[in-house]
Scaffold this active site. Structure first.
Site, PDB file in Angstrom:
ATOM      1  N   ASP A  36      35.029  60.897  45.781  1.00 49.26           N
ATOM      2  CA  ASP A  36      36.490  60.838  45.830  1.00 49.26           C
ATOM      3  C   ASP A  36      36.965  59.480  46.339  1.00 49.26           C
ATOM      4  O   ASP A  36      36.322  58.879  47.211  1.00 49.26           O
ATOM      5  CB  ASP A  36      37.007  61.943  46.759  1.00 49.26           C
ATOM      6  CG  ASP A  36      38.477  62.239  46.529  1.00 49.26           C
ATOM      7  OD1 ASP A  36      39.034  61.764  45.524  1.00 49.26           O
ATOM      8  OD2 ASP A  36      39.069  62.949  47.364  1.00 49.26           O
ATOM      9  N   HIS A  53      37.545  53.492  38.979  1.00 50.69           N
ATOM     10  CA  HIS A  53      36.503  54.319  38.348  1.00 50.69           C
ATOM     11  C   HIS A  53      35.316  53.446  37.924  1.00 50.69           C
ATOM     12  O   HIS A  53      34.155  53.864  38.053  1.00 50.69           O
ATOM     13  CB  HIS A  53      37.077  55.062  37.148  1.00 50.69           C
ATOM     14  CG  HIS A  53      38.112  56.085  37.522  1.00 50.69           C
ATOM     15  ND1 HIS A  53      37.860  57.076  38.448  1.00 50.69           N
ATOM     16  CD2 HIS A  53      39.387  56.274  37.087  1.00 50.69           C
ATOM     17  CE1 HIS A  53      38.945  57.828  38.577  1.00 50.69           C
ATOM     18  NE2 HIS A  53      39.877  57.365  37.760  1.00 50.69           N
ATOM     19  N   LEU A 147      13.301  61.753  40.287  1.00 48.53           N
ATOM     20  CA  LEU A 147      14.568  62.276  40.803  1.00 48.53           C
ATOM     21  C   LEU A 147      15.318  62.972  39.668  1.00 48.53           C
ATOM     22  O   LEU A 147      15.346  62.471  38.549  1.00 48.53           O
ATOM     23  CB  LEU A 147      15.431  61.132  41.362  1.00 48.53           C
ATOM     24  CG  LEU A 147      16.863  61.490  41.787  1.00 48.53           C
ATOM     25  CD1 LEU A 147      16.846  62.307  43.084  1.00 48.53           C
ATOM     26  CD2 LEU A 147      17.711  60.220  41.989  1.00 48.53           C
TER      27      LEU A 147
END
Length: 266
Positions: A36, A53, A147
């Site tokens: 956020d 962004h 991962l």
């Protein structure tokens, strides 16, 4: 309250096989992050929200690299919630285009670092072009094992539970399973990320202290860390600081603190 050696043995036998390791872990196996603050980061600099962004993509790279270095097994990032469609159409379109571009551009880097990409959420609302790129990215990274990077796109925790429930309801209606077999374990098998460990640590950047309909089931016993740091500024040190907070906490899973201390001493 104290435990003698006989009580210690009884306590150990009464718990799930991997419970002791779960209590003692200092590095979370599964970290989930609500990313956020991109828009506010850009606005603070007098720039369009899309700039934030794009800066957030760099923070994603740092988070993936740090998680891999620390030995985290799964990293789940909340990229686009099912509620984000309510944002201005222009911003949503820019986010979709950015998502497509990142999927293309990051493939080689993900493969080089052994990262398997897994998109969770209802992707049926995305364009056919974006859905195809998602499939390509998942296929090309499928054999990577260092991962697992789960990217939640058009995802909501309630949606996840509902779609799992609907799948089991269909099986009950078809006579493939009885209502008695409609168990917590059966439901869990239908959820996104059912083949991964539950979330140990959930981090939210940007200053808000809520989980916003993110991995509601999987984070039932997660430790929560909220930070004022805006996502584009979330770096390796901030990630490690959250892990330190996780390691310093006593996870009780319904037991008493004394019982947990006993488990740690076993």
């Amino acid at each position: 309250m104290s435990f003698d050696s006989q009580s210690d043995t009884h306590l150990s036998e009464a718990l799930p096989e991997d419970f002791s390791a779960l209590v003692k872990q200092s590095i979370p196996k599964h970290v989930a992050i609500i990313m956020d603050g991109n828009g506010r980061w850009a606005q603070a600099q007098g720039k369009p929200r899309v700039v934030g962004h794009k800066a957030g993509v760099k923070a994603v790279r740092r988070a993936v690299s740090t998680a891999r270095t620390l030995g985290v097994e799964s990293l789940t990032l909340f990229a686009f919630s099912s509620e984000n469609w309510r944002r201005p159409d222009k911003e949503v379109s820019l986010l979709m285009e950015l998502f497509f571009t990142v999927l293309q551009r990051e493939l080689k880097l993900l493969t080089k670092n052994g990262v398997r990409l897994n998109i969770i959420g209802d992707i049926s609302r995305f364009s056919a072009r974006l859905q195809k790129q998602i499939a390509v990215a998942e296929e090309k990274t499928a054999k990577n094992s260092d991962l697992v990077l789960n990217v939640a796109a058009n995802y909501g925790g309630r949606w996840d539970i509902m779609q799992a429930t609907q799948k089991l309801a269909v099986k009950v209606e078809a006579g493939e399973m009885s209502s008695e077999q409609f168990t917590e374990e059966a439901l869990n098998e239908q959820l996104c990320m059912h083949n991964q460990s539950e979330v140990d640590l959930m981090i939210r950047t940007g200053g808000d202290c809520r989980i916003s309909n993110f991995v509601l089931w999987q984070a039932a016993y997660a430790e929560l860390v909220f930070t004022d740091t805006l996502w584009p500024d979330f770096d390796e040190d901030a990630f490690k600081d959250a892990v330190v907070k996780f390691a310093s906490r006593q996870r009780r899973f319904g037991l008493t603190g004394t019982q947990i201390d006993t488990i740690r001493a076993l």
